[in-house]
Design a protein around this motif. Structure first.
Motif, mmCIF file in Angstrom:
data_model
loop_
_atom_site.group_PDB
_atom_site.id
_atom_site.type_symbol
_atom_site.label_atom_id
_atom_site.label_comp_id
_atom_site.label_asym_id
_atom_site.label_seq_id
_atom_site.Cartn_x
_atom_site.Cartn_y
_atom_site.Cartn_z
ATOM 1 N N VAL A 1 5.284 -1.280 5.858
ATOM 2 C CA VAL A 1 4.256 -2.315 5.944
ATOM 3 C C VAL A 1 2.865 -1.685 5.883
ATOM 4 O O VAL A 1 1.971 -2.177 5.178
ATOM 5 C CB VAL A 1 4.425 -3.138 7.234
ATOM 6 C CG1 VAL A 1 3.210 -4.022 7.481
ATOM 7 C CG2 VAL A 1 5.691 -3.985 7.160
ATOM 8 N N LEU A 2 2.670 -0.591 6.610
ATOM 9 C CA LEU A 2 1.360 0.056 6.637
ATOM 10 C C LEU A 2 1.016 0.681 5.288
ATOM 11 O O LEU A 2 -0.132 0.602 4.827
ATOM 12 C CB LEU A 2 1.328 1.118 7.739
ATOM 13 C CG LEU A 2 1.538 0.595 9.161
ATOM 14 C CD1 LEU A 2 1.542 1.750 10.159
ATOM 15 C CD2 LEU A 2 0.480 -0.424 9.538
ATOM 16 N N PHE A 3 1.981 1.317 4.639
ATOM 17 C CA PHE A 3 1.752 1.852 3.294
ATOM 18 C C PHE A 3 1.273 0.756 2.355
ATOM 19 O O PHE A 3 0.316 0.934 1.590
ATOM 20 C CB PHE A 3 3.041 2.469 2.742
ATOM 21 C CG PHE A 3 3.202 3.932 2.993
ATOM 22 C CD1 PHE A 3 2.436 4.862 2.314
ATOM 23 C CD2 PHE A 3 4.141 4.403 3.903
ATOM 24 C CE1 PHE A 3 2.597 6.229 2.524
ATOM 25 C CE2 PHE A 3 4.307 5.759 4.130
ATOM 26 C CZ PHE A 3 3.538 6.674 3.442
ATOM 27 N N LYS A 4 1.950 -0.386 2.394
ATOM 28 C CA LYS A 4 1.628 -1.474 1.468
ATOM 29 C C LYS A 4 0.313 -2.145 1.831
ATOM 30 O O LYS A 4 -0.533 -2.405 0.960
ATOM 31 C CB LYS A 4 2.761 -2.506 1.481
ATOM 32 C CG LYS A 4 2.647 -3.562 0.381
ATOM 33 C CD LYS A 4 2.785 -2.949 -0.997
ATOM 34 C CE LYS A 4 2.756 -4.010 -2.092
ATOM 35 N NZ LYS A 4 2.860 -3.415 -3.445
ATOM 36 N N ASP B 1 4.319 1.002 -2.645
ATOM 37 C CA ASP B 1 5.652 0.446 -2.395
ATOM 38 C C ASP B 1 6.514 1.468 -1.665
ATOM 39 O O ASP B 1 6.370 2.673 -1.867
ATOM 40 C CB ASP B 1 6.319 0.059 -3.719
ATOM 41 C CG ASP B 1 5.576 -1.058 -4.434
ATOM 42 O OD1 ASP B 1 5.095 -1.984 -3.750
ATOM 43 O OD2 ASP B 1 5.459 -0.996 -5.674
ATOM 44 N N VAL B 2 7.421 0.948 -0.851
ATOM 45 C CA VAL B 2 8.259 1.817 -0.016
ATOM 46 C C VAL B 2 9.701 1.335 -0.010
ATOM 47 O O VAL B 2 9.959 0.128 0.061
ATOM 48 C CB VAL B 2 7.719 1.851 1.437
ATOM 49 C CG1 VAL B 2 8.776 2.352 2.411
ATOM 50 C CG2 VAL B 2 6.487 2.730 1.523
ATOM 51 N N ASN C 1 -2.677 7.459 13.150
ATOM 52 C CA ASN C 1 -2.206 8.056 11.892
ATOM 53 C C ASN C 1 -2.420 7.164 10.678
ATOM 54 O O ASN C 1 -2.402 7.656 9.544
ATOM 55 C CB ASN C 1 -0.718 8.415 11.997
ATOM 56 C CG ASN C 1 -0.482 9.686 12.775
ATOM 57 O OD1 ASN C 1 -1.320 10.098 13.572
ATOM 58 N ND2 ASN C 1 0.661 10.314 12.571
ATOM 59 N N VAL C 2 -2.621 5.870 10.897
ATOM 60 C CA VAL C 2 -2.824 4.977 9.754
ATOM 61 C C VAL C 2 -4.143 5.291 9.037
ATOM 62 O O VAL C 2 -4.344 4.864 7.903
ATOM 63 C CB VAL C 2 -2.767 3.498 10.192
ATOM 64 C CG1 VAL C 2 -4.074 3.048 10.836
ATOM 65 C CG2 VAL C 2 -2.406 2.589 9.016
ATOM 66 N N LEU C 3 -5.016 6.056 9.676
ATOM 67 C CA LEU C 3 -6.218 6.535 8.992
ATOM 68 C C LEU C 3 -5.877 7.573 7.930
ATOM 69 O O LEU C 3 -6.713 7.872 7.077
ATOM 70 C CB LEU C 3 -7.189 7.169 9.997
ATOM 71 C CG LEU C 3 -7.847 6.258 11.028
ATOM 72 C CD1 LEU C 3 -8.607 7.089 12.058
ATOM 73 C CD2 LEU C 3 -8.767 5.264 10.355
ATOM 74 N N GLY C 4 -4.677 8.127 7.986
ATOM 75 C CA GLY C 4 -4.333 9.234 7.117
ATOM 76 C C GLY C 4 -3.293 8.946 6.059
ATOM 77 O O GLY C 4 -3.596 8.885 4.861
ATOM 78 N N PHE C 5 -2.035 8.747 6.475
ATOM 79 C CA PHE C 5 -0.929 8.815 5.514
ATOM 80 C C PHE C 5 -1.023 7.842 4.343
ATOM 81 O O PHE C 5 -0.698 8.227 3.214
ATOM 82 C CB PHE C 5 0.424 8.688 6.235
ATOM 83 C CG PHE C 5 0.707 7.350 6.850
ATOM 84 C CD1 PHE C 5 1.232 6.315 6.111
ATOM 85 C CD2 PHE C 5 0.455 7.136 8.195
ATOM 86 C CE1 PHE C 5 1.496 5.082 6.679
ATOM 87 C CE2 PHE C 5 0.709 5.913 8.785
ATOM 88 C CZ PHE C 5 1.227 4.869 8.023
ATOM 89 N N PRO C 6 -1.455 6.568 4.518
ATOM 90 C CA PRO C 6 -1.495 5.708 3.324
ATOM 91 C C PRO C 6 -2.468 6.237 2.274
ATOM 92 O O PRO C 6 -2.185 6.194 1.067
ATOM 93 C CB PRO C 6 -1.961 4.353 3.878
ATOM 94 C CG PRO C 6 -1.720 4.402 5.338
ATOM 95 C CD PRO C 6 -1.905 5.838 5.719
ATOM 96 N N PHE C 7 -3.597 6.737 2.730
ATOM 97 C CA PHE C 7 -4.652 7.165 1.820
ATOM 98 C C PHE C 7 -4.368 8.550 1.248
ATOM 99 O O PHE C 7 -4.750 8.853 0.106
ATOM 100 C CB PHE C 7 -5.986 7.128 2.557
ATOM 101 C CG PHE C 7 -6.209 5.830 3.285
ATOM 102 C CD1 PHE C 7 -6.425 4.661 2.576
ATOM 103 C CD2 PHE C 7 -6.142 5.769 4.674
ATOM 104 C CE1 PHE C 7 -6.604 3.453 3.236
ATOM 105 C CE2 PHE C 7 -6.321 4.569 5.340
ATOM 106 C CZ PHE C 7 -6.542 3.401 4.625
ATOM 107 N N ILE C 8 -3.697 9.387 2.028
ATOM 108 C CA ILE C 8 -3.295 10.701 1.534
ATOM 109 C C ILE C 8 -2.282 10.540 0.405
ATOM 110 O O ILE C 8 -2.400 11.165 -0.657
ATOM 111 C CB ILE C 8 -2.735 11.550 2.681
ATOM 112 C CG1 ILE C 8 -3.846 11.898 3.666
ATOM 113 C CG2 ILE C 8 -2.059 12.816 2.154
ATOM 114 C CD1 ILE C 8 -3.355 12.417 4.994
#
Length: 406
Positions: A96-99, A105-106, A318-325
């Motif tokens: 959900v956070l990635f999207k 997509d995950v 961590n949501v500050l990082g992984f989606p954007f990385i």
């Protein structure tokens, strides 16, 4: 958590359709011709093309925007080894956070594998259909070997968020906190409670950024990780220091920075009082931090405080990082996520917190003002500039370090 909240959470997840993720179709399917193109015989054309040139999978399939969120269920949140299937709500949540934050997509994949070798082989065999692999909730020390071996074996990014995501956000906040407190990373005495995945990765990244290893005091369940101990695994051994300090209290004396990645109420008021002037306290155990902010501020009026919670200032999230990385890595079809990209993420996040805060962020949090200072050392998760700033920094670092295909 209260019974009321737990019940609300169960009701939230069981609303139809059950769970939090679904698959949607991206191409027309209204006519017979559409279906002929979508499946047989139309699929034969891209199949032949990809068989001749595997890179064309990025053109003709969703591979380039698809990340596998994969776990073995051995270290799920604060719940421990609950097993692969029980971890599925967390993996769906990560999807959900990635999207939501990066339009990635995950597929969440829960692997029932008792041994790291089985897990590694399973992931390696299915990795070809994905643009990246996000490892999640895998216990230390196996997580280090798993990530290293998969990174060596695959030509797509492999990222263990519990390690590097936490490390990046912690480092970005610490860079800014040190600036505000008038201290230098190269000179700071840093105490880290918790020598698992997040703790070790955080210290490794701080060293990369310029911290002196001799000034890093890691503390596990048996006390300070020092050079006289004979019970250290290879990952802890890297951070064994030559010191007479044995307890957390010993280590905290004169420390500039405390980083908690362990459990609740470990940092006492007495320990905090013993720290250096203008201390920095990152009490990141969630939901119950190593020291309550109320107690910390009552004990010291010269500190900067961060937690993992959203109801206090300076949330390390961590949501500050992984989606954007991953967005930045996928955009240039990076073969890996390397140290240069991790450092770029740190500087991008730290720099963003120093910029004027957009009105949309103030509105989201019901604030009149928010500016760089002791109560604002990191951007908020709802800052719309994240999707432009961090991916661009990651993509550029990937190009500069030679791991980008585009």
């Amino acid at each position: 958590m209260s019974k009321d909240f737990n019940q609300r959470a169960l009701e939230y997840h069981e609303q139809q359709p059950a769970g939090k993720l679904a698959i949607h179709i991206t191409k027309p399917t209204a006519t017979q011709d559409d279906l002929s193109l979508a499946y047989s015989p139309g699929v034969a054309a891209p199949v032949r093309a990809i068989a001749e040139d595997p890179e064309l999978a990025y053109r003709y399939t969703g591979k380039g925007n698809l990340v596998a969120v994969i776990t073995d269920g051995t270290a799920v949140l604060g719940l421990g080894n609950v097993g692969a299937l029980a971890s599925k709500p967390v993996m769906e949540g990560k999807g959900v956070l990635f999207k939501a934050f990066a339009n990635i997509d995950v597929f969440d994949i829960e692997v029932d594998a008792a041994q790291p070798e089985d897990f590694i082989n399973t992931v390696a065999r299915i990795a070809g259909g994905f643009g990246g692999i996000n490892l999640e909730d895998i216990a230390a020390p196996h997580c280090f070997e798993i990530e290293r071996r998969l990174s060596e074996r695959l030509d797509i990014p492999v990222f263990h968020d519990d390690q590097h995501g936490t490390a990046i956000i912690t480092a970005a906040g610490l860079v800014n906190a040190l600036e505000i407190q008038g201290k230098k990373l190269s000179e700071a005495k840093i105490v880290c409670v918790g020598a698992g995945a997040a703790g070790i990765a955080s210290m490794q990244l701080l060293v990369r950024l310029g911290a002196a290893k001799k000034n890093l005091f890691m503390v596990d369940r048996k006390g300070v990780i020092h050079s006289q101990r004979d019970d250290l695994n290879e990952y802890k051994q890297i951070f064994a220091v030559d010191t007479d300090a044995r307890s957390l209290a010993d280590a905290c004396a004169g420390a500039d920075v405390f980083i908690g990645l362990s459990g609740p109420d470990l940092l006492t008021a007495e320990m905090l009082r013993s720290m250096a002037p203008k201390p920095i306290v990152f009490a990141l155990s969630n939901p119950d931090p190593e020291i309550r902010p109320e107690l910390a501020h009552a004990t010291r009026d010269d500190l900067i405080m961060a937690t993992g919670r959203s109801d206090y200032p300076n949330q390390v999230n961590n949501v500050l990082g992984f989606p954007f990385i991953f967005r930045g890595a996928l955009d240039v079809r990076a073969r890996t996520i390397n140290d240069e990209m991790l450092v770029a993420a740190v500087h991008a996040l730290a720099g963003l917190a120093r910029e004027p805060v957009p009105q949309v962020v103030l509105d989201a949090y019901g604030l009149e003002t928010l500016e760089f200072g002791p109560n604002y050392i990191l951007p908020t998760p709802f800052d719309p500039r994240l999707i432009d700033t961090v991916p661009q920094a990651i993509s550029q670092a990937a190009r500069d370090s030679g791991v980008a295909r585009l």
